[in-house]
Design an enzyme around this catalytic site. Structure first.
Site, PDB file in Angstrom:
ATOM      1  N   GLU A   1     -13.115 -33.288  44.004  1.00 33.84           N
ATOM      2  CA  GLU A   1     -13.552 -34.466  43.267  1.00 33.84           C
ATOM      3  C   GLU A   1     -14.367 -33.932  42.099  1.00 33.84           C
ATOM      4  O   GLU A   1     -15.397 -33.267  42.300  1.00 33.84           O
ATOM      5  CB  GLU A   1     -14.372 -35.419  44.131  1.00 33.84           C
ATOM      6  CG  GLU A   1     -14.784 -36.651  43.319  1.00 33.84           C
ATOM      7  CD  GLU A   1     -15.389 -37.769  44.155  1.00 33.84           C
ATOM      8  OE1 GLU A   1     -15.001 -37.953  45.321  1.00 33.84           O
ATOM      9  OE2 GLU A   1     -16.269 -38.466  43.608  1.00 33.84           O
TER      10      GLU A   1
ATOM     11  N   THR B   1     -26.481 -37.840  43.262  1.00 34.91           N
ATOM     12  CA  THR B   1     -25.927 -36.483  43.332  1.00 34.91           C
ATOM     13  C   THR B   1     -25.757 -35.953  41.912  1.00 34.91           C
ATOM     14  O   THR B   1     -24.810 -36.296  41.215  1.00 34.91           O
ATOM     15  CB  THR B   1     -24.585 -36.501  44.097  1.00 34.91           C
ATOM     16  OG1 THR B   1     -24.757 -37.296  45.266  1.00 34.91           O
ATOM     17  CG2 THR B   1     -24.162 -35.107  44.483  1.00 34.91           C
TER      18      THR B   1
ATOM     19  N   ARG C   1     -31.441 -43.044  52.982  1.00 36.47           N
ATOM     20  CA  ARG C   1     -32.018 -44.041  52.065  1.00 36.47           C
ATOM     21  C   ARG C   1     -31.080 -45.243  51.871  1.00 36.47           C
ATOM     22  O   ARG C   1     -31.499 -46.296  51.467  1.00 36.47           O
ATOM     23  CB  ARG C   1     -32.364 -43.406  50.728  1.00 36.47           C
ATOM     24  CG  ARG C   1     -31.150 -42.938  49.959  1.00 36.47           C
ATOM     25  CD  ARG C   1     -31.533 -42.396  48.610  1.00 36.47           C
ATOM     26  NE  ARG C   1     -32.049 -41.047  48.687  1.00 36.47           N
ATOM     27  CZ  ARG C   1     -32.059 -40.205  47.662  1.00 36.47           C
ATOM     28  NH1 ARG C   1     -31.620 -40.607  46.487  1.00 36.47           N
ATOM     29  NH2 ARG C   1     -32.504 -38.987  47.784  1.00 36.47           N
TER      30      ARG C   1
ATOM     31  N   HIS D   1     -24.856 -48.740  47.805  1.00 44.19           N
ATOM     32  CA  HIS D   1     -25.933 -49.557  47.247  1.00 44.19           C
ATOM     33  C   HIS D   1     -25.982 -50.969  47.817  1.00 44.19           C
ATOM     34  O   HIS D   1     -26.946 -51.702  47.574  1.00 44.19           O
ATOM     35  CB  HIS D   1     -25.906 -49.511  45.722  1.00 44.19           C
ATOM     36  CG  HIS D   1     -26.213 -48.125  45.232  1.00 44.19           C
ATOM     37  ND1 HIS D   1     -27.362 -47.463  45.609  1.00 44.19           N
ATOM     38  CD2 HIS D   1     -25.497 -47.252  44.487  1.00 44.19           C
ATOM     39  CE1 HIS D   1     -27.350 -46.250  45.087  1.00 44.19           C
ATOM     40  NE2 HIS D   1     -26.231 -46.089  44.411  1.00 44.19           N
TER      41      HIS D   1
ATOM     42  N   HIS E   1     -18.475 -40.408  39.661  1.00 44.59           N
ATOM     43  CA  HIS E   1     -19.891 -40.380  39.285  1.00 44.59           C
ATOM     44  C   HIS E   1     -20.132 -40.960  37.895  1.00 44.59           C
ATOM     45  O   HIS E   1     -19.582 -40.499  36.908  1.00 44.59           O
ATOM     46  CB  HIS E   1     -20.538 -38.994  39.364  1.00 44.59           C
ATOM     47  CG  HIS E   1     -21.993 -39.114  39.719  1.00 44.59           C
ATOM     48  ND1 HIS E   1     -22.955 -39.391  38.784  1.00 44.59           N
ATOM     49  CD2 HIS E   1     -22.634 -39.091  40.899  1.00 44.59           C
ATOM     50  CE1 HIS E   1     -24.125 -39.505  39.381  1.00 44.59           C
ATOM     51  NE2 HIS E   1     -23.961 -39.338  40.671  1.00 44.59           N
TER      52      HIS E   1
ATOM     53  N   ASN F   1     -17.561 -47.187  46.566  1.00 44.79           N
ATOM     54  CA  ASN F   1     -18.736 -46.657  47.254  1.00 44.79           C
ATOM     55  C   ASN F   1     -19.714 -47.815  47.520  1.00 44.79           C
ATOM     56  O   ASN F   1     -20.192 -48.457  46.583  1.00 44.79           O
ATOM     57  CB  ASN F   1     -19.378 -45.577  46.370  1.00 44.79           C
ATOM     58  CG  ASN F   1     -20.587 -44.952  47.029  1.00 44.79           C
ATOM     59  OD1 ASN F   1     -21.422 -45.655  47.591  1.00 44.79           O
ATOM     60  ND2 ASN F   1     -20.705 -43.652  46.952  1.00 44.79           N
TER      61      ASN F   1
ATOM     62  N   HIS G   1     -21.950 -42.459  51.653  1.00 46.34           N
ATOM     63  CA  HIS G   1     -22.686 -41.197  51.671  1.00 46.34           C
ATOM     64  C   HIS G   1     -23.890 -41.367  52.584  1.00 46.34           C
ATOM     65  O   HIS G   1     -24.812 -42.113  52.264  1.00 46.34           O
ATOM     66  CB  HIS G   1     -23.132 -40.841  50.241  1.00 46.34           C
ATOM     67  CG  HIS G   1     -23.831 -39.519  50.131  1.00 46.34           C
ATOM     68  ND1 HIS G   1     -24.359 -39.059  48.953  1.00 46.34           N
ATOM     69  CD2 HIS G   1     -24.085 -38.557  51.049  1.00 46.34           C
ATOM     70  CE1 HIS G   1     -24.913 -37.869  49.137  1.00 46.34           C
ATOM     71  NE2 HIS G   1     -24.772 -37.540  50.416  1.00 46.34           N
TER      72      HIS G   1
ATOM     73  N   ARG H   1     -26.988 -39.825  53.492  1.00 41.68           N
ATOM     74  CA  ARG H   1     -27.905 -38.759  53.091  1.00 41.68           C
ATOM     75  C   ARG H   1     -28.832 -38.414  54.249  1.00 41.68           C
ATOM     76  O   ARG H   1     -29.041 -39.230  55.143  1.00 41.68           O
ATOM     77  CB  ARG H   1     -28.748 -39.211  51.891  1.00 41.68           C
ATOM     78  CG  ARG H   1     -28.004 -39.174  50.591  1.00 41.68           C
ATOM     79  CD  ARG H   1     -28.894 -39.633  49.456  1.00 41.68           C
ATOM     80  NE  ARG H   1     -28.249 -39.392  48.187  1.00 41.68           N
ATOM     81  CZ  ARG H   1     -28.398 -38.262  47.481  1.00 41.68           C
ATOM     82  NH1 ARG H   1     -29.200 -37.316  47.904  1.00 41.68           N
ATOM     83  NH2 ARG H   1     -27.771 -38.105  46.343  1.00 41.68           N
TER      84      ARG H   1
ATOM     85  N   GLU I   1     -18.915 -38.995  52.339  1.00 42.76           N
ATOM     86  CA  GLU I   1     -19.537 -37.957  51.522  1.00 42.76           C
ATOM     87  C   GLU I   1     -20.665 -37.352  52.343  1.00 42.76           C
ATOM     88  O   GLU I   1     -21.475 -38.095  52.916  1.00 42.76           O
ATOM     89  CB  GLU I   1     -20.105 -38.555  50.236  1.00 42.76           C
ATOM     90  CG  GLU I   1     -19.046 -39.142  49.327  1.00 42.76           C
ATOM     91  CD  GLU I   1     -19.632 -39.886  48.133  1.00 42.76           C
ATOM     92  OE1 GLU I   1     -18.834 -40.325  47.303  1.00 42.76           O
ATOM     93  OE2 GLU I   1     -20.860 -40.052  48.051  1.00 42.76           O
TER      94      GLU I   1
HETATM   95  N1  PXP Z   1     -18.461 -39.485  44.126  1.00 50.91           N
HETATM   96  C1  PXP Z   1     -19.434 -38.775  44.719  1.00 50.91           C
HETATM   97  C2  PXP Z   1     -19.057 -37.522  45.415  1.00 50.91           C
HETATM   98  C3  PXP Z   1     -20.773 -39.224  44.709  1.00 50.91           C
HETATM   99  O1  PXP Z   1     -21.735 -38.487  45.316  1.00 50.91           O
HETATM  100  C4  PXP Z   1     -21.079 -40.439  44.087  1.00 50.91           C
HETATM  101  C5  PXP Z   1     -22.487 -40.934  44.084  1.00 50.91           C
HETATM  102  O2  PXP Z   1     -22.916 -41.174  45.368  1.00 50.91           O
HETATM  103  C6  PXP Z   1     -20.029 -41.170  43.503  1.00 50.91           C
HETATM  104  C7  PXP Z   1     -18.740 -40.658  43.513  1.00 50.91           C
HETATM  105  C8  PXP Z   1     -20.252 -42.496  42.867  1.00 50.91           C
HETATM  106  O3  PXP Z   1     -21.090 -42.416  41.774  1.00 50.91           O
HETATM  107  P1  PXP Z   1     -21.599 -43.757  41.094  1.00 50.91           P
HETATM  108  O4  PXP Z   1     -22.414 -44.481  42.111  1.00 50.91           O
HETATM  109  O5  PXP Z   1     -22.394 -43.281  39.935  1.00 50.91           O
HETATM  110  O6  PXP Z   1     -20.371 -44.541  40.702  1.00 50.91           O
END
Ligand code: PXP
Length: 239
Positions: free
Chosen positions: A149, A101, A49, A10, A192, A7, A43, A45, A70
């Site tokens: 998921e 999330t 952001r 960030h 997550h 992901n 993702h 949003r 996402e």
């Molecule tokens: N999976 C989903 C569906 C999420 O919404 C997120 C957070 O955006 C993640 C995985 C990744 O989570 P983390 O950034 O805490 O690894």
């Protein structure tokens, strides 16, 4: 083989801190792909952001690795998904004020059936982000999802706090959901809050086919670099 979805939200967070183009999100996605990410997860949003609409469109054009988008279950995001047709969509709950999330979807409240149907008719594989409960797994299947998921946030927190008995309970819940999900032909993904150790622990669950990991990868890369961190995760999830 367990796949790793990286992901990159960030990286966009860092870019947005200055409102300019650095670090470039396309360059980041290509770099992450070359380091071994199997999937690029993003993702967008509602408040943009981190990842914005332009990023989503550009990434789909320029990146050959599968994209996992996402998204909240709303018409605006549905239109965007149908326009770019990512390989995967993961439907997530979205609250504007939340930091991340915070939990899985309420499958009873959301009117998901139509959205799932429309995505699937565009050959997009649909996953639902759910807390680990047997009723969520059954309902996800009823709604027509291809995958779930499982939200591992609670597990990851308990893991860090070394709360053994609660951790064990949460692990058993995730394992039972994974087992049932696989039996009824759902792909089992997880994500997550995960780091190296919690991911390694969850690999004991043989049904898991994909992890989506963001914050820890980007944070840890400050010290060791994306290449090292992604390679380490790939080694951890290797079967
Ligand atoms: N999976 C989903 C569906 C999420 O919404 C997120 C957070 O955006 C993640 C995985 C990744 O989570 P983390 O950034 O805490 O690894």
């Amino acid at each position: 083989m367990i796949k790793l979805g990286v992901n990159i939200d960030h990286i966009a967070t860092i870019r947005n801190a200055r409102g300019e183009d650095h670090p470039d999100i396309i360059k980041a996605a290509k770099f992450v792909s070359n380091c071994g990410a199997d999937i690029i997860t993003i993702h967008r949003r509602e408040d943009e952001r981190h990842i914005n609409r332009k990023d989503v469109i550009k990434l789909k054009k320029k990146i050959s690795k599968p994209i996992n988008l996402e998204m909240a279950a709303n018409q605006d995001m549905l239109r965007l998904a149908l326009k770019i047709k990512p390989k995967y969509v993961c439907i997530v709950p979205e609250k504007r004020m939340e930091v991340t999330t915070e939990g899985g979807l309420n499958l009873k409240k959301n009117n998901l059936r139509q959205i799932i149907k429309k995505l699937k008719s565009s050959k997009i594989e649909v996953s639902l982000f759910v807390d680990p409960s047997i009723s969520n797994i059954k309902l996800a299947k009823k709604l027509g999802a291809d995958s779930v998921e499982i939200h591992t946030g609670k597990f990851a927190k308990l893991f860090k706090l070394k709360k053994k008995s609660q951790l064990n309970k949460e692990f058993i819940k995730i394992a039972r959901c994974s087992n049932l999900g696989k039996k009824i032909n759902l792909n089992i993904k997880m994500g997550h809050g995960l780091d190296y150790d919690s991911t390694k622990y969850l690999c004991k669950i043989k049904e898991v086919c994909e992890f989506n990991i963001g914050h820890f990868i980007i944070g840890e890369s400050i010290f060791f670099g994306l290449k090292h961190v992604i390679k380490k995760f790939k080694k951890i999830i290797k079967r």
